[in-house]
Design a protein around this motif. Structure first.
Motif: not given
Length: 203
Positions: A66-84
């Motif tokens: 729902g946010s404006n972050r560009v996300l990547v889903l890691a192998a452990d199924n946790s979301f991370e945002a591309y910095p900057g």
């Protein structure tokens, strides 16, 4: 005496302010991205189209999307945002507006709008955007878009049709620029199927 102290106080306040500016960390620069424009082109006409007017609603999403972050889903199924890196709008709005442009480019439906306009239409396209991110699996990254589309009769508010659409595209690199490009390619592929489904649906 008070008058003589004024210049000293002004000098001290200026020195404190300057020190504060030096102590506070600088804000990191943020790059704003939008999806590449759709490459869909107008077909030979709207032959076979059964929809005269369509309005697009903002899709539902999870809190993460729902946010404006560009996300990547890691192998452990946790979301991370591309910095900057940020999308130019929250993902549900970004997706709705991009789809609207894709429908305009296709040209099969003459009357298009979004729900926020409050205009009448034959059908409304809504649903759930379940994936709009990249995934990091087995040493490589790929983009994934998953959209559960709903076509709704605006007069009766009944569901006319529903279908899940998926599109994947290798990203080639694990950075924001590659993610945006791959999501754009995936979006184009998904939109072609979605538009064909919408224009041939009979209420």
């Amino acid at each position: 005496m008070i008058i003589r102290l004024l210049p000293v106080l002004v000098l001290l306040s200026g020195t404190i302010a300057l020190s504060a500016c030096q102590i506070l960390p600088q804000r990191p620069e943020v790059a704003l991205y939008q999806l590449p424009p759709s490459s869909i082109e107008a077909g030979p006409g709207a032959s076979g189209a059964t929809v005269s007017s369509l309005r697009l609603d903002r899709p539902g999403t999870s809190d993460a999307l729902g946010s404006n972050r560009v996300l990547v889903l890691a192998a452990d199924n946790s979301f991370e945002a591309y910095p900057g890196a940020r999308w130019s709008a929250p993902v549900p709005v970004l997706w709705r507006d991009w789809l609207l442009d894709a429908f305009w480019r296709d040209g099969s439906i003459d009357q298009l709008s979004v729900s926020a306009d409050g205009l009448q239409a034959q059908l409304e396209l809504g649903g759930m955007l379940r994936a709009f991110h990249t995934e990091y699996r087995h040493g490589s990254t790929e983009a994934l878009i998953r959209y559960d589309a709903l076509l709704i009769d605006t007069r009766t508010r009944k569901i006319v049709a529903s279908q899940r659409f998926d599109a994947r595209e290798p990203a080639g690199a694990n950075d924001a620029e590659a993610a945006v490009h791959a999501l754009g390619v995936a979006a184009d592929r998904l939109a072609e199927e979605l538009i064909r489904w919408v224009v041939t649906t009979t209420p």
